[in-house]
Design a protein around this motif. Structure first.
Motif, PDB file in Angstrom:
ATOM      1  N   THR A   3       0.840  -1.194   0.000  1.00 40.86           N
ATOM      2  CA  THR A   3       0.000   0.000   0.000  1.00 40.86           C
ATOM      3  C   THR A   3       0.875   1.244   0.000  1.00 40.86           C
ATOM      4  OG1 THR A   3      -1.708  -1.172   1.251  1.00 40.86           O
ATOM      5  CG2 THR A   3      -1.812   1.228   1.253  1.00 40.86           C
ATOM      6  N   ASN A   5       0.661   5.671   0.007  1.00 34.15           N
ATOM      7  CA  ASN A   5      -0.233   6.813   0.147  1.00 34.15           C
ATOM      8  C   ASN A   5      -0.236   7.594  -1.172  1.00 34.15           C
ATOM      9  OD1 ASN A   5       1.811   8.874   0.129  1.00 34.15           O
ATOM     10  ND2 ASN A   5       2.285   8.363   2.260  1.00 34.15           N
ATOM     11  N   LEU A  27      -1.920  -1.032  -3.809  1.00 29.43           N
ATOM     12  CA  LEU A  27      -3.057  -0.245  -3.368  1.00 29.43           C
ATOM     13  C   LEU A  27      -2.627   1.192  -3.158  1.00 29.43           C
ATOM     14  CD1 LEU A  27      -4.427  -2.676  -0.631  1.00 29.43           C
ATOM     15  CD2 LEU A  27      -5.328  -2.363  -2.929  1.00 29.43           C
ATOM     16  N   ALA A  29      -3.697   4.516  -0.959  1.00 27.31           N
ATOM     17  CA  ALA A  29      -4.488   4.833   0.223  1.00 27.31           C
ATOM     18  C   ALA A  29      -4.469   6.327   0.527  1.00 27.31           C
ATOM     19  CB  ALA A  29      -3.941   4.063   1.423  1.00 27.31           C
ATOM     20  N   LYS A  30      -5.499   6.760   1.256  1.00 32.46           N
ATOM     21  CA  LYS A  30      -5.568   8.142   1.748  1.00 32.46           C
ATOM     22  C   LYS A  30      -5.820   8.053   3.247  1.00 32.46           C
ATOM     23  CE  LYS A  30      -7.834  12.559   1.043  1.00 32.46           C
ATOM     24  NZ  LYS A  30      -8.821  13.281   0.235  1.00 32.46           N
ATOM     25  N   LYS A  33      -6.307   4.575   4.627  1.00 32.99           N
ATOM     26  CA  LYS A  33      -7.432   3.757   4.186  1.00 32.99           C
ATOM     27  C   LYS A  33      -7.296   3.476   2.687  1.00 32.99           C
ATOM     28  CE  LYS A  33     -10.609   5.471   7.633  1.00 32.99           C
ATOM     29  NZ  LYS A  33     -11.909   6.086   7.903  1.00 32.99           N
ATOM     30  N   PRO A  34      -7.221   2.207   2.301  1.00 30.22           N
ATOM     31  CA  PRO A  34      -7.089   1.870   0.881  1.00 30.22           C
ATOM     32  C   PRO A  34      -8.277   2.403   0.064  1.00 30.22           C
ATOM     33  CG  PRO A  34      -6.670  -0.045   2.252  1.00 30.22           C
ATOM     34  CD  PRO A  34      -7.214   1.023   3.146  1.00 30.22           C
ATOM     35  N   LEU A  35      -7.949   3.035  -1.075  1.00 33.39           N
ATOM     36  CA  LEU A  35      -8.972   3.592  -1.952  1.00 33.39           C
ATOM     37  C   LEU A  35      -9.031   2.887  -3.305  1.00 33.39           C
ATOM     38  CD1 LEU A  35      -8.275   7.419  -1.503  1.00 33.39           C
ATOM     39  CD2 LEU A  35     -10.073   6.081  -0.422  1.00 33.39           C
TER      40      LEU A  35
END
Length: 81
Positions: A3, A5, A27, A29-30, A33-35
């Protein structure tokens, strides 16, 4: 699957895409939290990628193809009208 960011993914996008093409998806993420999941698409079907020569053997080019209309073209360039 690793993951990253958003900022890190933007900074290293080219490298990450190369990794995804090799089968190593990732992945984005922001705030932890994976987006988005990024994976390589499958190869296009062979029938959709072949374009050159797709009419091979189905048509015939006349022997004088490069001379068709040559007189008319010559007149267009030589006339002093």
């Amino acid at each position: 699957m690793r993951t990253y960011n958003i900022h890190e993914a933007k900074t290293h996008l080219s490298r990450l895409i190369e990794q995804a093409l090799k089968g190593e998806g990732f992945l984005i993420a922001k705030a932890g939290k994976p987006l988005v999941k990024v994976t390589a698409l499958g190869k296009p079907e062979a029938s959709s990628t072949r374009r050159l020569g797709f009419m091979a053997g189905r048509m015939r080019v006349p022997d004088d193809f490069n001379r068709i209309g040559a007189d008319e073209v010559r007149k267009l360039f030589e006339d002093d009208a």
